[in-house]
Design a protein around this motif. Structure first.
Motif, PDB file in Angstrom:
ATOM      1  N   LEU A 104      57.088  11.531  21.933  1.00 28.72           N
ATOM      2  CA  LEU A 104      56.897  10.838  23.197  1.00 28.72           C
ATOM      3  C   LEU A 104      55.592  11.284  23.839  1.00 28.72           C
ATOM      4  CD1 LEU A 104      60.485  11.194  24.685  1.00 28.72           C
ATOM      5  CD2 LEU A 104      59.506   9.205  23.561  1.00 28.72           C
ATOM      6  N   ALA A 105      54.978  10.370  24.558  1.00 24.85           N
ATOM      7  CA  ALA A 105      53.735  10.690  25.254  1.00 24.85           C
ATOM      8  C   ALA A 105      54.017  11.263  26.634  1.00 24.85           C
ATOM      9  CB  ALA A 105      52.887   9.436  25.378  1.00 24.85           C
ATOM     10  N   VAL A 106      55.287  11.439  26.964  1.00 22.53           N
ATOM     11  CA  VAL A 106      55.648  11.935  28.289  1.00 22.53           C
ATOM     12  C   VAL A 106      56.525  13.181  28.177  1.00 22.53           C
ATOM     13  CG1 VAL A 106      55.466   9.703  29.441  1.00 22.53           C
ATOM     14  CG2 VAL A 106      57.607  10.357  28.416  1.00 22.53           C
ATOM     15  N   SER A 107      56.417  14.010  29.185  1.00 20.59           N
ATOM     16  CA  SER A 107      57.194  15.248  29.229  1.00 20.59           C
ATOM     17  C   SER A 107      58.594  14.973  29.782  1.00 20.59           C
ATOM     18  CB  SER A 107      56.486  16.253  30.136  1.00 20.59           C
ATOM     19  OG  SER A 107      56.579  15.825  31.486  1.00 20.59           O
ATOM     20  N   PRO A 108      59.513  15.912  29.609  1.00 21.36           N
ATOM     21  CA  PRO A 108      60.843  15.756  30.214  1.00 21.36           C
ATOM     22  C   PRO A 108      60.767  15.564  31.733  1.00 21.36           C
ATOM     23  CG  PRO A 108      60.901  17.495  28.574  1.00 21.36           C
ATOM     24  CD  PRO A 108      59.456  17.092  28.736  1.00 21.36           C
ATOM     25  N   THR A 109      59.858  16.254  32.389  1.00 22.23           N
ATOM     26  CA  THR A 109      59.714  16.095  33.840  1.00 22.23           C
ATOM     27  C   THR A 109      59.261  14.681  34.178  1.00 22.23           C
ATOM     28  OG1 THR A 109      59.199  18.438  34.104  1.00 22.23           O
ATOM     29  CG2 THR A 109      58.535  16.970  35.899  1.00 22.23           C
ATOM     30  N   GLN A 110      58.322  14.151  33.400  1.00 21.67           N
ATOM     31  CA  GLN A 110      57.855  12.790  33.649  1.00 21.67           C
ATOM     32  C   GLN A 110      58.971  11.771  33.408  1.00 21.67           C
ATOM     33  OE1 GLN A 110      54.486  13.073  30.999  1.00 21.67           O
ATOM     34  NE2 GLN A 110      53.043  13.094  32.719  1.00 21.67           N
TER      35      GLN A 110
END
Length: 152
Positions: free
Chosen positions: A30-36
């Protein structure tokens, strides 16, 4: 006979569930973090949210929430739009791409949980369903204003 520690069993099951859900997501780059992802999920369920509201939800300072939004906006998952009722107010709106991403992740998590359930006997699945429904109802009842009045 010693009574089983139900709270410990639920805690262990919750950890196992988190592990199943995390592995369903982490197997895919994924290009996004868990926070995002959490931000996108929060904003999807709260369409009137602005940066200050998001900061409160995340328990961070507004500048940190704003930087998170900057990154999400840069990769096309978030838009800032003027509130039609008050043009000075800016709302945070997940894009179609963000909604698609969240839907795909939800589907992957569902499939991972279903794979675990498929390894359980049908009778146990039904018992688990009833227990989870009762747990959910008890949790909601504990959060309601009437519950605090009854317990006082």
């Amino acid at each position: 006979m010693e009574r089983p520690d139900l709270a410990a069993a639920i805690d262990a099951a919750a950890e196992a569930l988190v592990g199943v859900l995390d592995s369903a997501v982490s197997r895919h780059r994924l290009a996004v973090s868990p926070t995002q992802l959490r931000v996108l999920s929060l904003l999807t369920s709260r369409p009137e949210t602005n940066v200050n509201g998001l900061a409160e939800l995340l328990d961070v300072v507004p500048s940190s929430a704003s930087r998170l939004c900057d990154r999400l906006e840069a990769i096309g998952l978030l838009r800032r739009v003027a509130d039609p009722r008050d043009r000075r107010e800016v709302r945070l709106v997940p894009t179609t791409a963000a909604r698609t991403l969240l839907g795909e992740l939800r589907s992957r998590r569902h499939e991972a949980v279903q794979a675990v359930l498929d390894r359980m006997p049908a009778r146990v699945q039904q018992d688990l369903l009833r227990a989870l429904q009762a747990f959910g109802q008890a949790a909601v009842a504990a959060e309601s204003p009437d519950a605090s009045a009854r317990s006082a």
